[in-house]
Design a protein around this motif. Structure first.
Motif, PDB file in Angstrom:
ATOM      1  N   ALA A  88      11.571  29.822  -4.754  1.00  0.00           N
ATOM      2  CA  ALA A  88      10.803  28.996  -3.761  1.00  0.00           C
ATOM      3  C   ALA A  88      11.756  28.093  -2.983  1.00  0.00           C
ATOM      4  O   ALA A  88      11.747  27.914  -1.610  1.00  0.00           O
ATOM      5  CB  ALA A  88       9.894  28.096  -4.798  1.00  0.00           C
ATOM      6  N   ALA A  89      12.691  27.427  -3.620  1.00  0.00           N
ATOM      7  CA  ALA A  89      13.747  26.609  -2.771  1.00  0.00           C
ATOM      8  C   ALA A  89      14.404  27.304  -1.798  1.00  0.00           C
ATOM      9  O   ALA A  89      14.614  26.932  -0.573  1.00  0.00           O
ATOM     10  CB  ALA A  89      14.823  25.875  -3.602  1.00  0.00           C
ATOM     11  N   THR A  90      14.997  28.535  -1.983  1.00  0.00           N
ATOM     12  CA  THR A  90      15.559  29.505  -1.108  1.00  0.00           C
ATOM     13  C   THR A  90      14.651  29.847  -0.004  1.00  0.00           C
ATOM     14  O   THR A  90      15.290  29.897   1.103  1.00  0.00           O
ATOM     15  CB  THR A  90      16.107  30.758  -1.773  1.00  0.00           C
ATOM     16  OG1 THR A  90      17.101  30.273  -2.758  1.00  0.00           O
ATOM     17  CG2 THR A  90      16.923  31.695  -0.949  1.00  0.00           C
ATOM     18  N   GLU A  91      13.398  30.317  -0.318  1.00  0.00           N
ATOM     19  CA  GLU A  91      12.476  30.657   0.867  1.00  0.00           C
ATOM     20  C   GLU A  91      12.153  29.373   1.611  1.00  0.00           C
ATOM     21  O   GLU A  91      12.116  29.710   2.742  1.00  0.00           O
ATOM     22  CB  GLU A  91      11.180  30.877   0.051  1.00  0.00           C
ATOM     23  CG  GLU A  91      10.198  31.518   1.124  1.00  0.00           C
ATOM     24  CD  GLU A  91      10.468  32.706   1.972  1.00  0.00           C
ATOM     25  OE1 GLU A  91      10.038  33.056   2.819  1.00  0.00           O
ATOM     26  OE2 GLU A  91      11.563  33.290   1.705  1.00  0.00           O
ATOM     27  N   ARG A  92      12.093  28.135   0.956  1.00  0.00           N
ATOM     28  CA  ARG A  92      11.919  27.045   1.924  1.00  0.00           C
ATOM     29  C   ARG A  92      12.961  26.783   2.876  1.00  0.00           C
ATOM     30  O   ARG A  92      12.910  26.359   3.966  1.00  0.00           O
ATOM     31  CB  ARG A  92      11.505  25.731   1.069  1.00  0.00           C
ATOM     32  CG  ARG A  92      10.407  25.823   0.431  1.00  0.00           C
ATOM     33  CD  ARG A  92      10.124  24.276  -0.149  1.00  0.00           C
ATOM     34  NE  ARG A  92      11.038  24.025  -1.120  1.00  0.00           N
ATOM     35  CZ  ARG A  92      10.866  24.183  -2.580  1.00  0.00           C
ATOM     36  NH1 ARG A  92       9.972  24.832  -3.044  1.00  0.00           N
ATOM     37  NH2 ARG A  92      12.063  23.800  -3.216  1.00  0.00           N
ATOM     38  N   ASN A  93      14.383  26.931   2.526  1.00  0.00           N
ATOM     39  CA  ASN A  93      15.391  26.668   3.278  1.00  0.00           C
ATOM     40  C   ASN A  93      15.553  27.727   4.322  1.00  0.00           C
ATOM     41  O   ASN A  93      16.212  27.665   5.483  1.00  0.00           O
ATOM     42  CB  ASN A  93      16.832  26.789   2.389  1.00  0.00           C
ATOM     43  CG  ASN A  93      17.090  25.701   1.424  1.00  0.00           C
ATOM     44  OD1 ASN A  93      16.564  24.507   1.703  1.00  0.00           O
ATOM     45  ND2 ASN A  93      17.822  25.678   0.402  1.00  0.00           N
ATOM     46  N   ARG A  94      15.059  29.056   3.899  1.00  0.00           N
ATOM     47  CA  ARG A  94      15.030  30.015   4.986  1.00  0.00           C
ATOM     48  C   ARG A  94      14.096  29.702   5.947  1.00  0.00           C
ATOM     49  O   ARG A  94      14.407  30.106   7.264  1.00  0.00           O
ATOM     50  CB  ARG A  94      14.731  31.387   4.387  1.00  0.00           C
ATOM     51  CG  ARG A  94      14.918  32.873   5.098  1.00  0.00           C
ATOM     52  CD  ARG A  94      14.065  34.039   4.690  1.00  0.00           C
ATOM     53  NE  ARG A  94      12.759  33.670   4.548  1.00  0.00           N
ATOM     54  CZ  ARG A  94      11.915  33.832   5.684  1.00  0.00           C
ATOM     55  NH1 ARG A  94      12.688  34.101   6.984  1.00  0.00           N
ATOM     56  NH2 ARG A  94      10.702  33.720   5.395  1.00  0.00           N
ATOM     57  N   VAL A  95      12.673  29.359   5.717  1.00  0.00           N
ATOM     58  CA  VAL A  95      11.851  29.157   6.645  1.00  0.00           C
ATOM     59  C   VAL A  95      12.257  28.018   7.586  1.00  0.00           C
ATOM     60  O   VAL A  95      12.032  27.910   8.887  1.00  0.00           O
ATOM     61  CB  VAL A  95      10.565  28.759   5.765  1.00  0.00           C
ATOM     62  CG1 VAL A  95       9.601  28.236   6.949  1.00  0.00           C
ATOM     63  CG2 VAL A  95       9.789  29.817   4.967  1.00  0.00           C
ATOM     64  N   ALA A  96      13.173  26.912   7.056  1.00  0.00           N
ATOM     65  CA  ALA A  96      13.410  25.892   7.641  1.00  0.00           C
ATOM     66  C   ALA A  96      14.558  26.262   8.555  1.00  0.00           C
ATOM     67  O   ALA A  96      14.453  25.720   9.800  1.00  0.00           O
ATOM     68  CB  ALA A  96      14.026  24.809   6.872  1.00  0.00           C
ATOM     69  N   ARG A  97      15.504  27.107   8.285  1.00  0.00           N
ATOM     70  CA  ARG A  97      16.483  27.663   9.177  1.00  0.00           C
ATOM     71  C   ARG A  97      15.756  28.299  10.318  1.00  0.00           C
ATOM     72  O   ARG A  97      16.149  28.444  11.665  1.00  0.00           O
ATOM     73  CB  ARG A  97      17.455  28.780   8.493  1.00  0.00           C
ATOM     74  CG  ARG A  97      18.362  28.095   7.733  1.00  0.00           C
ATOM     75  CD  ARG A  97      19.334  28.471   7.104  1.00  0.00           C
ATOM     76  NE  ARG A  97      19.040  29.763   6.579  1.00  0.00           N
ATOM     77  CZ  ARG A  97      19.099  29.964   5.219  1.00  0.00           C
ATOM     78  NH1 ARG A  97      19.426  29.015   4.441  1.00  0.00           N
ATOM     79  NH2 ARG A  97      18.733  31.224   4.710  1.00  0.00           N
ATOM     80  N   ASP A  98      14.690  29.158  10.068  1.00  0.00           N
ATOM     81  CA  ASP A  98      13.983  29.879  10.954  1.00  0.00           C
ATOM     82  C   ASP A  98      13.263  29.146  11.880  1.00  0.00           C
ATOM     83  O   ASP A  98      13.273  29.497  13.266  1.00  0.00           O
ATOM     84  CB  ASP A  98      12.793  30.939  10.360  1.00  0.00           C
ATOM     85  CG  ASP A  98      12.098  31.653  11.011  1.00  0.00           C
ATOM     86  OD1 ASP A  98      12.946  32.645  11.928  1.00  0.00           O
ATOM     87  OD2 ASP A  98      10.767  31.589  11.239  1.00  0.00           O
TER      88      ASP A  98
ATOM     89  N   LEU B 164      24.167  23.092   9.865  1.00  0.00           N
ATOM     90  CA  LEU B 164      24.202  23.477   8.601  1.00  0.00           C
ATOM     91  C   LEU B 164      23.529  24.896   7.995  1.00  0.00           C
ATOM     92  O   LEU B 164      24.058  25.680   7.155  1.00  0.00           O
ATOM     93  CB  LEU B 164      23.397  22.172   8.005  1.00  0.00           C
ATOM     94  CG  LEU B 164      22.953  22.386   6.364  1.00  0.00           C
ATOM     95  CD1 LEU B 164      24.581  22.472   5.714  1.00  0.00           C
ATOM     96  CD2 LEU B 164      22.161  21.306   5.953  1.00  0.00           C
ATOM     97  N   GLY B 165      22.321  25.162   8.918  1.00  0.00           N
ATOM     98  CA  GLY B 165      21.713  26.551   8.680  1.00  0.00           C
ATOM     99  C   GLY B 165      22.618  27.557   9.011  1.00  0.00           C
ATOM    100  O   GLY B 165      22.678  28.629   8.356  1.00  0.00           O
ATOM    101  N   MET B 166      23.350  27.225  10.190  1.00  0.00           N
ATOM    102  CA  MET B 166      24.404  28.550  10.488  1.00  0.00           C
ATOM    103  C   MET B 166      25.516  28.566   9.491  1.00  0.00           C
ATOM    104  O   MET B 166      25.656  29.855   9.047  1.00  0.00           O
ATOM    105  CB  MET B 166      25.062  27.954  11.685  1.00  0.00           C
ATOM    106  CG  MET B 166      26.167  29.056  12.255  1.00  0.00           C
ATOM    107  SD  MET B 166      27.242  28.429  13.443  1.00  0.00           S
ATOM    108  CE  MET B 166      26.055  27.756  14.642  1.00  0.00           C
ATOM    109  N   ARG B 167      25.951  27.320   8.896  1.00  0.00           N
ATOM    110  CA  ARG B 167      26.860  27.561   7.688  1.00  0.00           C
ATOM    111  C   ARG B 167      26.264  28.336   6.471  1.00  0.00           C
ATOM    112  O   ARG B 167      27.012  29.020   5.989  1.00  0.00           O
ATOM    113  CB  ARG B 167      27.506  26.257   7.498  1.00  0.00           C
ATOM    114  CG  ARG B 167      28.482  26.430   6.417  1.00  0.00           C
ATOM    115  CD  ARG B 167      29.112  24.936   6.028  1.00  0.00           C
ATOM    116  NE  ARG B 167      29.842  24.312   7.162  1.00  0.00           N
ATOM    117  CZ  ARG B 167      31.043  24.539   7.409  1.00  0.00           C
ATOM    118  NH1 ARG B 167      31.834  25.441   6.323  1.00  0.00           N
ATOM    119  NH2 ARG B 167      31.863  24.213   8.337  1.00  0.00           N
ATOM    120  N   GLU B 168      25.093  28.153   6.192  1.00  0.00           N
ATOM    121  CA  GLU B 168      24.420  28.380   4.975  1.00  0.00           C
ATOM    122  C   GLU B 168      24.146  30.169   5.227  1.00  0.00           C
ATOM    123  O   GLU B 168      24.567  30.906   4.278  1.00  0.00           O
ATOM    124  CB  GLU B 168      23.053  27.727   4.754  1.00  0.00           C
ATOM    125  CG  GLU B 168      23.184  26.556   4.467  1.00  0.00           C
ATOM    126  CD  GLU B 168      21.887  25.932   4.192  1.00  0.00           C
ATOM    127  OE1 GLU B 168      20.850  26.507   4.726  1.00  0.00           O
ATOM    128  OE2 GLU B 168      21.586  24.809   3.823  1.00  0.00           O
TER     129      GLU B 168
END
Length: 393
Positions: free
Chosen positions: A183-193, A351-355
């Motif tokens: 769930a945390a990974t998906e939240r981060n992915r949506v935030a980056r998107d 930060l999203g780019m680096r991740e």
């Protein structure tokens, strides 16, 4: 935890049933003096035992406090003794095997082993009281050995059931942890998107709208062109949203990095620095995850050059070879302040780019000096990313 909880009453019920069948069979064919009375009493005792088990597993289906557990164990033991006194066949001695078995679940291994020793000693005392030289009789010795084996098997079965329960509990905790991480990974992915796609296009729309407002009276044609470009950016934003929705539904549309970079360059026309794009190599030989990471990095670099760097030109170049991919985004803007140049990447976009890049085993470097522009370099090895087959929005 359902496995041990269901196994215990099943095992106990089978033993009760076997003892009941053996006692009834002996009462029918044996030479008992008061056969009907003994049989009725014996059946009544076994019926009470079944009732005790039904109460136990209905009242305490999962765990039982030590107090009630000790009380029920004492009731069982008393009924076991009564059944053994009423059963002339000796089959009821098997009931005592259940004492350490049931105790293991309530009190643990040490108490279970201690009770097993007490039961074994009790059987030996009964043999001694009825037949002083029982240890010279092979039948008695065999019965005692079989009873000992039954105690050992009962303890081992209880230990296995407890181990299974604990393993199941650990597995459930692990699955819960995995679900939390997912769930945390998906939240981060949506935030980056949201940041990488919508943020870029909304920035372009804002710039075009400001331009249209500024030139509304002085140059109506330029203002109209700015509105046209803003509408184009809005359409691109809608396309990005649809692409993300398709990705969530696993209906991944085909992705072409050169086409996406060309659209990125065109979206900047008339509203910021001129963007030139160069792609060399064969991008179609690389996985969608690597291509998408490169595109997002280029998009972030162009957005930063447009929003912050006050650049006149931006150059985006991508090179593919057997080792991997290399993206360079260079602008001629004002660069980063000296205190930030070479420092840890900051900001949600970077930060999203680096991740994204680090997830593929790649690296990012930023070279910038005040007044000398900024160069962002992304390198991703092919071996760690080429096999990924879905669009990671």
């Amino acid at each position: 935890m359902d496995g041990p909880r269901r196994a215990v009453p099943w095992v106990v019920a089978v033993v009760y049933g076997a003892v009941l069948a053996g006692g009834v069979y002996w009462s029918v064919i044996g030479e008992a003096g008061e056969r009907p009375a003994h049989l009725a009493s014996f059946v009544a005792v076994l019926t009470l035992l079944f009732g005790v088990e039904a109460f136990h597993w209905r009242r305490y289906p999962v765990t039982m406090p030590p107090g009630p557990a000790a009380a029920l164990l004492a009731v069982r033991f008393a009924l076991f003794v009564a059944a053994a006194l009423l059963d002339g066949s000796g089959t009821s001695r098997a009931l005592f095997v259940l004492v350490p078995f049931v105790a293991y679940f309530a009190f643990g291994r040490a108490v279970s082993v201690a009770l097993a020793g007490i039961c074994l000693a009790l059987i030996a005392v009964v043999f001694t009281a009825s037949t002083p030289d029982w240890y010279r009789d092979a039948e008695y010795v065999s019965d005692l050995l079989m009873f000992s084996i039954g105690l050992v098997l009962a303890i081992c079965m209880a230990a296995v059931a407890i181990a299974e329960r604990d393993a199941r509990a650990r597995l459930e905790r692990t699955l819960d942890r995995i679900a939390e991480l997912s769930a945390a990974t998906e939240r981060n992915r949506v935030a980056r998107d949201i940041h990488d796609s919508l943020g870029h296009h909304l920035t372009a729309i804002a710039i075009q709208m400001e331009k249209a407002s500024a030139f509304h009276d002085r140059d109506p044609a330029l203002a109209a062109q700015a509105l046209h470009d803003a509408r184009a950016s809005a359409r691109n934003a809608l396309t990005e949203v649809r692409r993300s929705v398709h990705a969530l539904r696993d209906a991944t549309p085909p992705f072409s990095l050169p086409s996406a970079l060309t659209d990125l360059a065109h979206s900047a026309d008339g509203g910021g620095p001129a963007v030139t794009v160069t792609v060399t190599g064969e991008p179609h030989r690389y996985g969608p995850a690597l291509l998408a990471a490169l595109y997002r990095a280029a998009q972030e670099g162009v957005t930063n050059a447009r929003r912050h760097a006050q650049a006149a030109t931006v150059t985006v170049s991508v090179a593919f070879d057997e080792a991997g991919a290399r993206l360079t985004v260079a602008d001629d803007g004002r660069g980063l302040p000296a205190a930030q140049a070479g420092a840890t990447v900051e900001g949600l976009g970077l930060l999203g780019m680096r991740e994204r890049v680090q997830q593929l085993g790649g690296q990012i470097s930023i070279d910038s000096r005040p007044g000398a522009g900024t160069v962002i370099t992304v390198t991703i090895p092919r071996t760690t990313a080429a096999s990924v087959a879905r669009w990671p929005a």
